[in-house]
Design a protein around this motif. Structure first.
Motif, short mmCIF file in Angstrom:
data_model
loop_
_atom_site.label_atom_id
_atom_site.label_comp_id
_atom_site.label_asym_id
_atom_site.label_seq_id
_atom_site.Cartn_x
_atom_site.Cartn_y
_atom_site.Cartn_z
N ALA A 175 -7.09 -45.74 10.66
CA ALA A 175 -5.90 -46.48 11.12
C ALA A 175 -4.65 -45.60 11.16
O ALA A 175 -3.79 -45.80 12.02
CB ALA A 175 -5.65 -47.68 10.22
N TYR A 176 -4.53 -44.62 10.25
CA TYR A 176 -3.36 -43.75 10.21
C TYR A 176 -3.62 -42.40 10.90
O TYR A 176 -2.88 -41.46 10.70
CB TYR A 176 -2.93 -43.50 8.77
CG TYR A 176 -2.37 -44.73 8.09
CD1 TYR A 176 -1.13 -45.23 8.45
CD2 TYR A 176 -3.10 -45.39 7.09
CE1 TYR A 176 -0.61 -46.36 7.83
CE2 TYR A 176 -2.59 -46.52 6.48
CZ TYR A 176 -1.35 -47.00 6.85
OH TYR A 176 -0.84 -48.11 6.24
N GLY A 177 -4.67 -42.32 11.67
CA GLY A 177 -5.01 -41.08 12.36
C GLY A 177 -6.37 -40.58 11.91
O GLY A 177 -6.90 -41.01 10.88
N LEU A 178 -6.93 -39.69 12.70
CA LEU A 178 -8.28 -39.20 12.42
C LEU A 178 -8.32 -38.15 11.31
O LEU A 178 -9.36 -37.95 10.70
CB LEU A 178 -8.91 -38.64 13.69
CG LEU A 178 -9.17 -39.67 14.79
CD1 LEU A 178 -9.73 -38.99 16.03
CD2 LEU A 178 -10.11 -40.76 14.30
N LYS A 179 -7.20 -37.50 11.05
CA LYS A 179 -7.16 -36.45 10.03
C LYS A 179 -6.92 -37.08 8.66
O LYS A 179 -6.09 -37.96 8.50
CB LYS A 179 -6.06 -35.45 10.36
CG LYS A 179 -6.09 -34.27 9.46
CD LYS A 179 -5.12 -33.21 9.90
CE LYS A 179 -5.26 -32.13 8.87
NZ LYS A 179 -4.60 -30.99 8.95
N PHE A 180 -7.67 -36.61 7.69
CA PHE A 180 -7.49 -37.08 6.32
C PHE A 180 -6.32 -36.34 5.67
O PHE A 180 -6.14 -35.15 5.92
CB PHE A 180 -8.76 -36.83 5.48
CG PHE A 180 -9.88 -37.76 5.82
CD1 PHE A 180 -9.92 -39.04 5.29
CD2 PHE A 180 -10.89 -37.36 6.67
CE1 PHE A 180 -10.95 -39.90 5.61
CE2 PHE A 180 -11.93 -38.20 6.99
CZ PHE A 180 -11.96 -39.49 6.46
N PRO A 181 -5.55 -37.04 4.84
CA PRO A 181 -4.48 -36.34 4.13
C PRO A 181 -5.09 -35.32 3.16
O PRO A 181 -6.18 -35.52 2.64
CB PRO A 181 -3.75 -37.44 3.37
CG PRO A 181 -4.64 -38.63 3.40
CD PRO A 181 -5.61 -38.45 4.51
N THR A 182 -4.38 -34.23 2.96
CA THR A 182 -4.88 -33.21 2.03
C THR A 182 -4.43 -33.57 0.62
O THR A 182 -3.39 -34.19 0.41
CB THR A 182 -4.37 -31.81 2.40
OG1 THR A 182 -2.95 -31.82 2.37
CG2 THR A 182 -4.86 -31.40 3.77
N ARG A 183 -5.24 -33.18 -0.33
CA ARG A 183 -4.90 -33.36 -1.73
C ARG A 183 -4.71 -31.97 -2.31
O ARG A 183 -5.28 -31.00 -1.81
CB ARG A 183 -6.02 -34.11 -2.46
CG ARG A 183 -6.11 -35.56 -1.98
CD ARG A 183 -7.22 -36.33 -2.61
NE ARG A 183 -7.04 -36.45 -4.04
CZ ARG A 183 -8.02 -36.78 -4.86
NH1 ARG A 183 -9.24 -37.00 -4.42
NH2 ARG A 183 -7.81 -36.90 -6.15
N PRO A 184 -3.95 -31.84 -3.36
CA PRO A 184 -3.71 -30.51 -3.92
C PRO A 184 -5.03 -29.80 -4.23
O PRO A 184 -5.95 -30.39 -4.78
CB PRO A 184 -2.93 -30.80 -5.20
CG PRO A 184 -2.38 -32.16 -5.04
CD PRO A 184 -3.29 -32.90 -4.10
N GLU A 185 -5.08 -28.55 -3.81
CA GLU A 185 -6.25 -27.73 -4.10
C GLU A 185 -6.36 -27.55 -5.61
O GLU A 185 -5.38 -27.58 -6.34
CB GLU A 185 -6.13 -26.35 -3.44
CG GLU A 185 -6.24 -26.40 -1.94
CD GLU A 185 -7.65 -26.65 -1.46
OE1 GLU A 185 -8.61 -26.30 -2.14
OE2 GLU A 185 -7.78 -27.22 -0.37
N GLY A 186 -7.54 -27.36 -6.06
CA GLY A 186 -7.76 -27.15 -7.47
C GLY A 186 -9.21 -27.42 -7.79
O GLY A 186 -9.99 -27.80 -6.92
N ASN A 187 -9.53 -27.24 -9.01
CA ASN A 187 -10.90 -27.45 -9.44
C ASN A 187 -11.02 -28.88 -9.95
O ASN A 187 -10.61 -29.18 -11.08
CB ASN A 187 -11.26 -26.43 -10.53
CG ASN A 187 -12.71 -26.49 -10.91
OD1 ASN A 187 -13.40 -27.46 -10.62
ND2 ASN A 187 -13.18 -25.46 -11.58
N TRP A 188 -11.56 -29.79 -9.14
CA TRP A 188 -11.64 -31.19 -9.53
C TRP A 188 -12.61 -31.40 -10.69
O TRP A 188 -12.45 -32.34 -11.46
CB TRP A 188 -11.97 -32.10 -8.35
CG TRP A 188 -13.27 -31.86 -7.68
CD1 TRP A 188 -13.52 -31.02 -6.64
CD2 TRP A 188 -14.53 -32.45 -8.02
NE1 TRP A 188 -14.86 -31.06 -6.31
CE2 TRP A 188 -15.50 -31.93 -7.13
CE3 TRP A 188 -14.95 -33.38 -8.97
CZ2 TRP A 188 -16.83 -32.29 -7.18
CZ3 TRP A 188 -16.27 -33.74 -9.01
CH2 TRP A 188 -17.20 -33.20 -8.13
N ILE A 189 -13.58 -30.52 -10.85
CA ILE A 189 -14.51 -30.64 -11.98
C ILE A 189 -13.76 -30.39 -13.29
O ILE A 189 -13.84 -31.17 -14.23
CB ILE A 189 -15.72 -29.70 -11.83
CG1 ILE A 189 -16.55 -30.13 -10.62
CG2 ILE A 189 -16.56 -29.68 -13.10
CD1 ILE A 189 -17.70 -29.20 -10.29
#
Length: 180
Positions: free
Chosen positions: A120-134
């Motif tokens: 609904a807000y566009g085809l591109k996903f917003p980016t989240r801050p890079e980092g090690n999610w684990i």
């Protein structure tokens, strides 16, 4: 939530629903809830999105919550499930869809409208801050009560059902049918 919270609390919610909705015990030929599918559906968004967004296409998405964390993903599974249920009396896709929707609710996806209401807000996903999610999850698991609380609760719920299956000698039946 990470894993145990998603699986345990979702399982408990479906078990509560089953106990309220089905007052009569189910026979072998009647409909029942397959808790193997509940467990898979409870973590399905992470099973799909983490490898795609965090590993394989990290430079493209910069986000580990993408397609399967969108509302359209769960809604489509539920719609397919309703259609499939009407044709074959099999509720598998519906269980996966509802379980994945519960996952999204536990992840508070409404706080990320660009992801949850995608496209609904566009085809591109917003980016989240890079980092090690684990590493971030491990730190949160050890320090954040909103993370470790549901994980502990989920572990107790899963442990309860595992012990119940072992005591009643129904582990093989569960593995074969998914019945708790």
């Amino acid at each position: 939530m990470i894993f145990l919270g998603h699986v345990g609390i979702t399982t408990a919610a479906f078990k509560l629903y089953e106990n309220v909705a089905f007052k009569v015990k189910v026979n072998n030929n009647e409909k029942y809830i397959d808790y193997r599918l509940i467990a898979i559906g409870a973590v399905l968004p992470d099973i799909i999105d983490k490898p795609i967004g965090a590993y394989f296409f990290r430079s493209t998405f910069h986000n580990s919550r993408i397609f399967a964390h969108s509302l359209i993903f769960s809604v489509l599974l539920i719609i397919i499930g309703i259609y499939y249920y009407k044709r074959s009396r099999n509720n598998s896709f519906t269980l996966l869809g509802v379980s994945s929707l519960i996952h999204q609710i536990f992840d508070s996806m409404w706080l990320y409208p660009g992801i949850w209401f995608w496209p609904a807000y566009g085809l591109k996903f917003p980016t989240r801050p890079e980092g090690n999610w684990i590493a971030s999850n491990i730190v949160n698991l050890l320090t954040n009560p909103f993370v470790y609380g549901p994980e502990i609760l989920g572990a107790f719920i899963i442990g309860y059902y595992v012990i119940k299956l072992v005591i009643n000698k129904r582990v093989k039946e569960f593995l074969k049918t998914g019945r708790l």
